[in-house]
Design a protein around this motif. Structure first.
Motif, PDB file in Angstrom:
ATOM      1  N   ASN A   1     -17.188  13.963  33.419  1.00  0.00           N
ATOM      2  CA  ASN A   1     -18.282  12.991  33.549  1.00  0.00           C
ATOM      3  C   ASN A   1     -17.782  11.630  34.000  1.00  0.00           C
ATOM      4  O   ASN A   1     -16.696  11.189  33.611  1.00  0.00           O
ATOM      5  CB  ASN A   1     -19.006  12.847  32.200  1.00  0.00           C
ATOM      6  N   TYR A   2     -18.604  10.953  34.791  1.00  0.00           N
ATOM      7  CA  TYR A   2     -18.293   9.584  35.195  1.00  0.00           C
ATOM      8  C   TYR A   2     -18.212   8.690  33.951  1.00  0.00           C
ATOM      9  O   TYR A   2     -19.006   8.840  33.016  1.00  0.00           O
ATOM     10  CB  TYR A   2     -19.393   9.012  36.100  1.00  0.00           C
ATOM     11  N   HIS A   3     -17.294   7.745  33.986  1.00  0.00           N
ATOM     12  CA  HIS A   3     -17.194   6.808  32.868  1.00  0.00           C
ATOM     13  C   HIS A   3     -16.367   5.601  33.287  1.00  0.00           C
ATOM     14  O   HIS A   3     -15.793   5.570  34.379  1.00  0.00           O
ATOM     15  CB  HIS A   3     -16.572   7.497  31.645  1.00  0.00           C
ATOM     16  N   ASP A   4     -16.312   4.616  32.423  1.00  0.00           N
ATOM     17  CA  ASP A   4     -15.510   3.417  32.651  1.00  0.00           C
ATOM     18  C   ASP A   4     -14.503   3.249  31.519  1.00  0.00           C
ATOM     19  O   ASP A   4     -14.708   3.759  30.413  1.00  0.00           O
ATOM     20  CB  ASP A   4     -16.392   2.152  32.621  1.00  0.00           C
ATOM     21  N   HIS A   5     -13.472   2.492  31.823  1.00  0.00           N
ATOM     22  CA  HIS A   5     -12.560   1.993  30.780  1.00  0.00           C
ATOM     23  C   HIS A   5     -12.446   0.487  30.976  1.00  0.00           C
ATOM     24  O   HIS A   5     -12.039   0.039  32.050  1.00  0.00           O
ATOM     25  CB  HIS A   5     -11.159   2.590  30.931  1.00  0.00           C
ATOM     26  N   PHE A   6     -12.805  -0.252  29.960  1.00  0.00           N
ATOM     27  CA  PHE A   6     -12.596  -1.701  29.988  1.00  0.00           C
ATOM     28  C   PHE A   6     -11.673  -2.064  28.825  1.00  0.00           C
ATOM     29  O   PHE A   6     -12.003  -1.778  27.669  1.00  0.00           O
ATOM     30  CB  PHE A   6     -13.923  -2.458  29.860  1.00  0.00           C
ATOM     31  N   ILE A   7     -10.550  -2.664  29.153  1.00  0.00           N
ATOM     32  CA  ILE A   7      -9.598  -3.073  28.119  1.00  0.00           C
ATOM     33  C   ILE A   7      -9.531  -4.600  28.173  1.00  0.00           C
ATOM     34  O   ILE A   7      -9.071  -5.172  29.166  1.00  0.00           O
ATOM     35  CB  ILE A   7      -8.209  -2.447  28.351  1.00  0.00           C
ATOM     36  N   THR A   8     -10.018  -5.214  27.120  1.00  0.00           N
ATOM     37  CA  THR A   8     -10.156  -6.673  27.118  1.00  0.00           C
ATOM     38  C   THR A   8      -9.051  -7.312  26.289  1.00  0.00           C
ATOM     39  O   THR A   8      -8.821  -6.905  25.148  1.00  0.00           O
ATOM     40  CB  THR A   8     -11.540  -7.061  26.565  1.00  0.00           C
ATOM     41  N   TYR A   9      -8.386  -8.297  26.889  1.00  0.00           N
ATOM     42  CA  TYR A   9      -7.285  -8.983  26.213  1.00  0.00           C
ATOM     43  C   TYR A   9      -7.702 -10.351  25.712  1.00  0.00           C
ATOM     44  O   TYR A   9      -8.413 -11.087  26.394  1.00  0.00           O
ATOM     45  CB  TYR A   9      -6.098  -9.144  27.169  1.00  0.00           C
ATOM     46  N   TYR A  10      -7.219 -10.643  24.519  1.00  0.00           N
ATOM     47  CA  TYR A  10      -7.316 -11.968  23.915  1.00  0.00           C
ATOM     48  C   TYR A  10      -6.035 -12.708  24.253  1.00  0.00           C
ATOM     49  O   TYR A  10      -4.940 -12.208  23.970  1.00  0.00           O
ATOM     50  CB  TYR A  10      -7.455 -11.790  22.404  1.00  0.00           C
ATOM     51  N   LEU A  11      -6.154 -13.860  24.890  1.00  0.00           N
ATOM     52  CA  LEU A  11      -4.973 -14.610  25.319  1.00  0.00           C
ATOM     53  C   LEU A  11      -5.121 -16.060  24.874  1.00  0.00           C
ATOM     54  O   LEU A  11      -5.782 -16.854  25.542  1.00  0.00           O
ATOM     55  CB  LEU A  11      -4.842 -14.555  26.848  1.00  0.00           C
ATOM     56  N   ASP A  12      -4.552 -16.377  23.725  1.00  0.00           N
ATOM     57  CA  ASP A  12      -4.595 -17.754  23.250  1.00  0.00           C
ATOM     58  C   ASP A  12      -3.461 -18.500  23.934  1.00  0.00           C
ATOM     59  O   ASP A  12      -2.321 -18.503  23.474  1.00  0.00           O
ATOM     60  CB  ASP A  12      -4.469 -17.784  21.727  1.00  0.00           C
ATOM     61  N   MET A  13      -3.793 -19.102  25.080  1.00  0.00           N
ATOM     62  CA  MET A  13      -2.792 -19.789  25.893  1.00  0.00           C
ATOM     63  C   MET A  13      -2.491 -21.156  25.289  1.00  0.00           C
ATOM     64  O   MET A  13      -3.408 -21.882  24.892  1.00  0.00           O
ATOM     65  CB  MET A  13      -3.319 -19.993  27.314  1.00  0.00           C
ATOM     66  N   ASP A  14      -1.232 -21.476  25.223  1.00  0.00           N
ATOM     67  CA  ASP A  14      -0.805 -22.821  24.811  1.00  0.00           C
ATOM     68  C   ASP A  14       0.242 -23.278  25.815  1.00  0.00           C
ATOM     69  O   ASP A  14       1.449 -23.206  25.545  1.00  0.00           O
ATOM     70  CB  ASP A  14      -0.190 -22.802  23.400  1.00  0.00           C
ATOM     71  N   ILE A  15      -0.186 -23.747  26.960  1.00  0.00           N
ATOM     72  CA  ILE A  15       0.758 -24.183  27.991  1.00  0.00           C
ATOM     73  C   ILE A  15       1.336 -25.532  27.586  1.00  0.00           C
ATOM     74  O   ILE A  15       0.625 -26.539  27.631  1.00  0.00           O
ATOM     75  CB  ILE A  15       0.055 -24.279  29.369  1.00  0.00           C
TER      76      ILE A  15
END
Lengths: 639, 639
Positions: free
Chosen positions: B442-456
């Motif tokens: 079956n058709y489907h998606d994969h979304f993998i979401t990242y949390y990135l607390d940037m401290d430049i």
């Protein structure tokens, strides 16, 4: 402009009986034959013949296929001819030379727009002329600089509507100041226009407006090999002449003065995938419209050649330990054979990833982890075009995928400026970023366009566009879902519709063979997995864009035509855009169930940063040709 | 649902004095402390306490920063507490436990929508209940199947507008038929709704409509390590507790039951880049609105957990020879400490590419080739969520880049069908492709979401959007060019504008520190180099999309808030979309010169093909955080 000093004349090293494939590059002996034939026929009319293109006159595809699909001893070896483009008495001659008899089969004068590629010797002559030019020497002295520390670079000049009647380059110079980084101290304001055939400076200008950048800490001379000892089982790579066998793959690799390296007749598990693939053209326009920079709109492949720009690869640094190297041969300015040692390397690469894996806990009493480390075969060359280095990879996977990657590195083309700090810049338009004191890295693009003559299980192929479209569920479906997407597939009928953007819509592109089905009835195909979205942002009516009109779409599909291989046209120097991919596509030929060529452009918009100075960390992108219902199941399990 | 059988109780292996970083994961001893405290306080009210989340109660960021920026012996070690979420008597309790005293600091009942993640034991109980269900057993017998060859899988059920009052799973089953591939023979039509807290089957349905797929040749059990012996100089990797030093990088890595692995306090050359980074949520919606499939809209991280799904890595196959492994610890259903051996691996990788190179021919009499082979540090884990395997990499480059990559492999979730050949399918809507006889992927998606607390270079950061815009030259510019592009930079003022599409426009995104400048006055920053464009195509008003509304944009920027780490909300099971990234972003807070979080989604639209059967070749994508005027020049030359 590359390894001239390491080029070695290598006559008579090979004899033509060592040929084993009709697409083999010309041997040094064959190049010599071409040189002799043409010199003999033309030396009476002019003593100065310059050789701009000497290549195999590509045999008819059906002859090659007949030969390669036969037992290799029964089908006739296609006629072996060379094609040469020379300049004699201010004219461009296109010649076909019979390599067996050494006779000239045809000799025609090209009368269209544009010129053939420059040669090394022409570039070096232009530099020598500039360095000896009295006004130039005066300018250098006036600036208090030491002439022996000056390096010059001839740049192609593009076309901007003028009636081009000469083959010229614009020479711009840099101050090394004891370093080996020639690019960091542009001597801003000086430029010379040189006619490379009349050997004279046509015009000279010196507008000293910007200080010479101090550019400290610019040297980066060192070679650091991988501290990781990676030794592939290279005995698994079988190379016979130019033919390579590895895992389930077979293909032919050739060094080519114009394209760099060419992959031909690639097949996996004995099934055809790609007839020919190579870099077709590059386009590197700079985004500075001012007098000294507006014409920096390079088409490196057609104006000079990626093969001609090949760097001799450094074992351990450019390619891992255990890599196999191929030398390259090409014709020099006088037609003699020249060699680039280690022009191509071939190596197995453990990518660090897995090719597939799965951990199964659903079988009672067991935890089963299966998988395979990913090991690919890489075929690499490096083209160093002046300041920039392009690392060009063809990567073959056991899964049947071909991954084509380009890495950009080398040194920025920079401009001197009075500014030492970005905070001083108020109202000036910079056309780039300050990357060091008194140095601007100008905005520019890199477009690297690939020619991909796909033959999925044979020549007769189609292109299927599969658009993922949202559907709303209907009351009749009695679903608790309100929406889903489905793949709406459409065979692309004509060239005019065979142009695709990347990234703007959820569209997959398949190259299919509509005559071949898998056991369960799916059309065999390969999917084109595109890289990052980047098309040319120039206006369509701008001169450089007219010449590189094909950079408006990242994917084009055209009907195969033996003469159409160079996306920017064959005669790229000072071309007017009347030849090339965008023109061919306008014919709008049918492209259903016929021999097709796919053109893919890897694009980079480059806004330089300080990290790019004095030498740039590699920037990478790739596209992939991935089997999709080409196999009946995962081929990794069959190996 | 993963390595339950290899989980080892590992109490008292470590003592808390071995802690060396405030963000260290809970030790087995600490997990035991939490278990005891909560059992003691709640066992009188209910004997059945289930532990759904046990983690470090994240110390205040400024405490951690104060500690880590100090000499590590002088600043106070932040208070060590645990956060736990348990179910007692049908209620969700959120507790804070003081790990030194073992006392409960707070205990609150959560009354909002959604439930905490399921536990292993709940899933296994649901399977056991199903296999023992008389109607189910009858159905299996009626089909002439052997019950001992049946494997079942509990699926989360999402939310579709109903008033959810129970924690339920829908159990669907497969026929192994003597193989170890449980996925290839779905027993279509049977499903059971199980209440995991009441331990009973709420409903049972059997609609036998499709034949059981024969699915021949589905076994793929084997482990094939890399034939390439790659031994990095692993002595260069210094690991102290959970702190890693390599080249110019220092960071902290923690195993986490929910996120998988977490990278914290990452700095390069002693300068801060990333405070915390980890997978925040995944969304895997299937595109089949029919009764048995419409609710497959998984949010694996929030509904179950990527750390809980961690596979024990196989040396030589999952990670190269010489890799260093870290075990993971987490709380089981009863709160006891469980160990995942080799949950994380860390290794040096020669990528096969060069980090930079240049060949210079412009210095008279010399050909100088300089460069460096690229060697990165990879921190990897694998989450196997049922049929799919996600390989999750954090790759650190000596150039200062952080490359975050995900590979998808494993087995497709498939549906039985009467069709054995695609050519038989005429008018039926399939919602997928035939990948084997009687099997639809079956058709489907994969979304993998990242949390990135940037401290430049510190917490106070801004986001600058740089749009490359075409300009036409003006008559006053007296240029022969008609156009060029320039970078139009704009600081993004508010969260509502901090949402970006990928690929549709030529836009670069920089995370900058407006208070820090390079020596030549450029704002220090990192550039986000995005991966392929893929956002959710579901309708905004569709229930799964309301829950995963954050998948409409691939990049979001929000103001840092300690409680906001899970893009789909903390209580993802049966959530209604009233918590999570899309909701937080709507506040439209200012995001200039303040502490920011960047959220990036790697997206894949998956239209399955035969090559994906019986196990899928790896599909890869990545994004990169690349220094841009963070350094004064190329940092590769400094190492």
């Amino acid at each position: 402009m590359t390894l001239l000093l390491s080029l070695v004349s290598a006559f008579f090293l090979f004899i033509s009986s060592s040929l084993c494939h009709p697409l083999d590059p010309l041997t040094p002996q064959e190049i010599h034959t071409v040189q002799l034939s043409i010199q003999t026929s033309h030396s009476s009319s002019s003593p100065n013949i310059t050789f701009h293109y000497v290549d195999v006159d590509e045999p008819e595809k059906h002859h090659v296929l007949k030969w390669s699909s036969s037992n290799r001893h029964h089908a006739p070896f296609p006629t072996r001819r060379a094609k040469a483009v020379v300049r004699v008495g201010g004219k461009t001659h296109e010649l076909i030379v019979d390599l067996i008899t050494g006779s000239i089969v045809s000799d025609q004068v090209y009368k269209g727009y544009g010129y053939p590629p420059f040669t090394f010797e022409e570039f070096f002559k232009a530099i020598r002329l500039s360095l000896k030019h009295p006004s130039f020497q005066n300018s250098i002295l006036r600036r208090g600089l030491d002439l022996s520390e000056v390096s010059c670079l001839p740049l192609t000049v593009g076309w901007f509507g003028e009636a081009a009647k000469r083959r010229v380059v614009k020479v711009t110079c840099f101050y090394r100041n004891g370093t080996s980084n020639i690019w960091a101290r542009p001597i801003q304001g000086i430029s010379l226009l040189v006619d490379v055939e009349e050997n004279r400076v046509l015009s000279y200008s010196d507008r000293p407006r910007e200080p010479l950048p101090k550019a400290e800490g610019t040297d980066f001379q060192r070679q650091r090999p991988s501290p990781v000892s990676c030794s592939g089982n290279n005995n698994k790579i079988t190379i016979t002449g130019n033919s390579v066998k590895w895992a389930s793959w077979e293909f032919h690799v050739a060094f080519n003065a114009r394209a760099g390296h060419i992959i031909s007749t690639a097949s996996v598990f004995g099934r055809r995938v790609l007839y020919r693939g190579h870099v077709s053209e590059t386009f590197v326009p700079y985004m500075d419209p001012t007098q000294e920079w507006y014409d920096r709109t390079f088409m490196d492949v057609g104006e000079f050649g990626f093969g001609r720009s090949a760097s001799s690869l450094v074992p351990g640094m450019d390619c891992p330990a255990g890599a196999v190297y191929l030398d390259g041969h090409m014709a020099g300015t006088d037609g003699s054979a020249q060699m680039v040692p280690r022009a191509i390397c071939i190596f197995e690469l453990y990518t660090g990833n897995v090719a597939w894996r799965h951990t199964e806990v659903g079988v009672p009493g067991k935890v089963i982890t299966s998988g395979e480390a990913e090991v690919n075969l890489v075929v690499r060359m490096v083209a160093t075009v002046g300041n920039y280095d392009y690392i060009l990879d063809w990567e073959f996977k056991k899964s049947g995928s071909i991954k084509v990657g380009v890495s950009l590195t080398g040194v920025l083309e920079m401009k001197a400026t009075k500014y030492r700090n970005s905070e001083e810049i108020r109202r000036d338009i910079m056309y780039g970023n300050l990357v060091a004191e008194n140095l601007v890295g100008n905005y520019h693009d890199h477009f690297i366009t690939y020619y991909l003559d796909m033959d999925i299980d044979g020549e007769a192929n189609s292109v299927v566009k599969s658009e993922l479209r949202r559907k709303r569920t209907k009351a009749g479906e009695r679903s608790r879902r309100k929406s889903y997407w489905t793949a709406v597939k459409e065979t692309v009928k004509r060239e005019g519709k065979g142009r695709f953007e990347v990234g703007s819509k959820a569209v997959d592109i398949y190259i299919t063979n509509p005559n071949m089905k898998t056991k369960i009835g799916n059309e065999v195909s390969y999917r084109l997995i595109s890289g990052k979205a980047a098309v040319s942002l120039l206006a369509d009516d701008d001169y450089p864009q007219r010449r590189a009109a094909y950079t408006k779409y990242q994917v084009w599909v055209t009907r195969y035509n033996r003469s159409e291989r160079w996306a920017g046209g064959f005669y790229a120097d000072r071309s007017r855009g009347d030849d090339g991919l965008a023109v061919w596509s306008r014919r709008n030929l049918g492209i259903v169930n016929t021999d097709l060529v796919v053109w893919y452009t890897l694009g980079f918009h480059h806004t330089p940063i300080q990290e790019d100075f004095p030498v740039m960390p590699t920037l990478y992108d790739y596209f992939e040709l991935r089997p999709a219902n080409f196999f009946d199941s995962n081929p990794l399990l069959q190996s």
